[in-house]
Design a protein around this motif. Structure first.
Motif, PDB file in Angstrom:
ATOM      1  N   ASP A  25       0.810  -1.215   0.000  1.00 52.55           N
ATOM      2  CA  ASP A  25       0.000   0.000   0.000  1.00 52.55           C
ATOM      3  C   ASP A  25       0.849   1.274   0.000  1.00 52.55           C
ATOM      4  N   ILE A  26       2.107   1.195  -0.397  1.00 54.36           N
ATOM      5  CA  ILE A  26       2.970   2.382  -0.398  1.00 54.36           C
ATOM      6  C   ILE A  26       2.566   3.326  -1.538  1.00 54.36           C
ATOM      7  N   SER A  27       2.640   4.611  -1.267  1.00 56.02           N
ATOM      8  CA  SER A  27       2.262   5.589  -2.283  1.00 56.02           C
ATOM      9  C   SER A  27       3.473   5.929  -3.153  1.00 56.02           C
ATOM     10  N   LEU A  28       3.193   6.416  -4.356  1.00 58.20           N
ATOM     11  CA  LEU A  28       4.273   6.847  -5.243  1.00 58.20           C
ATOM     12  C   LEU A  28       5.099   7.954  -4.609  1.00 58.20           C
ATOM     13  N   ASP A  29       4.450   8.855  -3.896  1.00 54.22           N
ATOM     14  CA  ASP A  29       5.174   9.935  -3.231  1.00 54.22           C
ATOM     15  C   ASP A  29       6.161   9.394  -2.198  1.00 54.22           C
ATOM     16  N   SER A  30       5.810   8.315  -1.527  1.00 54.39           N
ATOM     17  CA  SER A  30       6.681   7.722  -0.510  1.00 54.39           C
ATOM     18  C   SER A  30       7.886   7.006  -1.119  1.00 54.39           C
ATOM     19  N   LEU A  31       7.762   6.539  -2.352  1.00 52.38           N
ATOM     20  CA  LEU A  31       8.852   5.796  -2.983  1.00 52.38           C
ATOM     21  C   LEU A  31      10.059   6.672  -3.309  1.00 52.38           C
ATOM     22  N   ASN A  32       9.834   7.940  -3.508  1.00 54.41           N
ATOM     23  CA  ASN A  32      10.878   8.851  -3.966  1.00 54.41           C
ATOM     24  C   ASN A  32      12.175   8.724  -3.166  1.00 54.41           C
ATOM     25  N   LYS A  33      12.083   8.627  -1.864  1.00 57.89           N
ATOM     26  CA  LYS A  33      13.295   8.603  -1.023  1.00 57.89           C
ATOM     27  C   LYS A  33      14.099   7.311  -1.161  1.00 57.89           C
ATOM     28  N   SER A  50       1.935   6.015 -22.737  1.00 58.28           N
ATOM     29  CA  SER A  50       1.024   5.201 -23.545  1.00 58.28           C
ATOM     30  C   SER A  50       0.766   3.839 -22.889  1.00 58.28           C
ATOM     31  N   ILE A  51       1.811   3.231 -22.351  1.00 57.51           N
ATOM     32  CA  ILE A  51       1.646   1.949 -21.643  1.00 57.51           C
ATOM     33  C   ILE A  51       0.739   2.150 -20.435  1.00 57.51           C
ATOM     34  N   PHE A  52       0.997   3.189 -19.665  1.00 56.66           N
ATOM     35  CA  PHE A  52       0.179   3.452 -18.481  1.00 56.66           C
ATOM     36  C   PHE A  52      -1.295   3.639 -18.854  1.00 56.66           C
ATOM     37  N   ARG A  53      -1.553   4.389 -19.907  1.00 58.54           N
ATOM     38  CA  ARG A  53      -2.952   4.592 -20.329  1.00 58.54           C
ATOM     39  C   ARG A  53      -3.597   3.267 -20.716  1.00 58.54           C
ATOM     40  N   THR A  54      -2.857   2.426 -21.419  1.00 59.73           N
ATOM     41  CA  THR A  54      -3.375   1.128 -21.865  1.00 59.73           C
ATOM     42  C   THR A  54      -3.760   0.239 -20.688  1.00 59.73           C
ATOM     43  N   ILE A  55      -2.998   0.303 -19.607  1.00 60.49           N
ATOM     44  CA  ILE A  55      -3.263  -0.579 -18.460  1.00 60.49           C
ATOM     45  C   ILE A  55      -4.089   0.107 -17.375  1.00 60.49           C
ATOM     46  N   VAL A  57      -3.609   3.197 -15.751  1.00 55.57           N
ATOM     47  CA  VAL A  57      -2.965   4.047 -14.744  1.00 55.57           C
ATOM     48  C   VAL A  57      -3.276   5.500 -15.084  1.00 55.57           C
ATOM     49  N   SER A  58      -3.675   6.267 -14.104  1.00 51.22           N
ATOM     50  CA  SER A  58      -4.059   7.659 -14.330  1.00 51.22           C
ATOM     51  C   SER A  58      -2.862   8.503 -14.768  1.00 51.22           C
ATOM     52  N   ASP A  59      -3.151   9.614 -15.445  1.00 52.51           N
ATOM     53  CA  ASP A  59      -2.087  10.536 -15.839  1.00 52.51           C
ATOM     54  C   ASP A  59      -1.373  11.110 -14.617  1.00 52.51           C
ATOM     55  N   VAL A  60      -2.113  11.342 -13.545  1.00 50.21           N
ATOM     56  CA  VAL A  60      -1.509  11.857 -12.307  1.00 50.21           C
ATOM     57  C   VAL A  60      -0.458  10.878 -11.791  1.00 50.21           C
ATOM     58  N   ASP A  61      -0.820   9.592 -11.713  1.00 50.28           N
ATOM     59  CA  ASP A  61       0.138   8.586 -11.249  1.00 50.28           C
ATOM     60  C   ASP A  61       1.268   8.398 -12.249  1.00 50.28           C
ATOM     61  N   ALA A  62       0.961   8.453 -13.537  1.00 53.60           N
ATOM     62  CA  ALA A  62       2.008   8.321 -14.559  1.00 53.60           C
ATOM     63  C   ALA A  62       3.035   9.439 -14.413  1.00 53.60           C
ATOM     64  N   ASN A  63       2.572  10.655 -14.176  1.00 59.13           N
ATOM     65  CA  ASN A  63       3.486  11.791 -14.021  1.00 59.13           C
ATOM     66  C   ASN A  63       4.393  11.640 -12.805  1.00 59.13           C
ATOM     67  N   LYS A  64       3.930  10.972 -11.772  1.00 58.54           N
ATOM     68  CA  LYS A  64       4.769  10.709 -10.597  1.00 58.54           C
ATOM     69  C   LYS A  64       5.708   9.523 -10.844  1.00 58.54           C
ATOM     70  N   ASN A  72      15.267   4.390 -11.618  1.00 62.40           N
ATOM     71  CA  ASN A  72      15.446   3.010 -11.173  1.00 62.40           C
ATOM     72  C   ASN A  72      14.998   1.958 -12.177  1.00 62.40           C
ATOM     73  N   GLY A  73      14.229   2.327 -13.189  1.00 58.86           N
ATOM     74  CA  GLY A  73      13.799   1.345 -14.183  1.00 58.86           C
ATOM     75  C   GLY A  73      12.649   0.460 -13.748  1.00 58.86           C
ATOM     76  N   LYS A  74      12.129   0.718 -12.555  1.00 59.03           N
ATOM     77  CA  LYS A  74      11.054  -0.125 -12.025  1.00 59.03           C
ATOM     78  C   LYS A  74      10.209   0.710 -11.083  1.00 59.03           C
ATOM     79  N   VAL A  75       8.893   0.506 -11.150  1.00 58.26           N
ATOM     80  CA  VAL A  75       8.010   1.244 -10.251  1.00 58.26           C
ATOM     81  C   VAL A  75       6.824   0.372  -9.873  1.00 58.26           C
ATOM     82  N   ILE A  76       6.351   0.570  -8.662  1.00 63.11           N
ATOM     83  CA  ILE A  76       5.153  -0.118  -8.188  1.00 63.11           C
ATOM     84  C   ILE A  76       4.101   0.941  -7.888  1.00 63.11           C
ATOM     85  N   ILE A  77       2.894   0.686  -8.391  1.00 60.88           N
ATOM     86  CA  ILE A  77       1.780   1.602  -8.166  1.00 60.88           C
ATOM     87  C   ILE A  77       0.690   0.830  -7.440  1.00 60.88           C
ATOM     88  N   ALA A  78       0.466   1.182  -6.192  1.00 61.28           N
ATOM     89  CA  ALA A  78      -0.525   0.496  -5.366  1.00 61.28           C
ATOM     90  C   ALA A  78      -1.788   1.347  -5.292  1.00 61.28           C
TER      91      ALA A  78
END
Length: 104
Positions: A25-33, A50-55, A57-64, A72-78
């Motif tokens: 349940d970690i937020s994108l904002d929390s991952l930054n550190k 484009s990948i995010f839209r297809t699956i 994921v909101s533009d807000v989350d994509a921008n973060k 890092n090449g990897k991200v988790i969006i909960a």
């Protein structure tokens, strides 16, 4: 419950393994550190957007998420509906994994 992975990486192997283990349940904002500094992964932002839209994921989350992917090449969006992981696996290939939350 825990999962343990082991692997052998040869010194001449050019691949990099990136591990990202977070609470579900970690937020994108929390991952930054937790992410390394710098632009370590090069890609076109619009390709990922484009990948995010297809699956779904909101533009807000994509921008973060996009700056984190460059670092890092990897991200988790909960989210309430589940967890999405997007990862750069090779120069021209993205791996997407989605795990829906149990409704029970």
């Amino acid at each position: 419950m825990s999962i343990e992975y082991s692997f052998e990486k040869k010194t001449d192997d050019p691949l990099t393994m990136i591990v990202l283990a977070t609470p579900k349940d970690i937020s994108l904002d929390s991952l930054n550190k937790y992410y390394p500094q710098g632009n370590n992964f090069d890609f076109r932002d619009e390709e990922v957007r484009s990948i995010f839209r297809t699956i779904g994921v909101s533009d807000v989350d994509a921008n973060k998420a996009i700056p984190l992917l460059h670092r890092n090449g990897k991200v988790i969006i909960a989210k309430e509906r589940g967890v999405t992981i997007l990862e750069r696996s090779t120069q021209n290939y993205w791996r997407v994994r989605q795990f829906p939350r149990n409704s029970a």
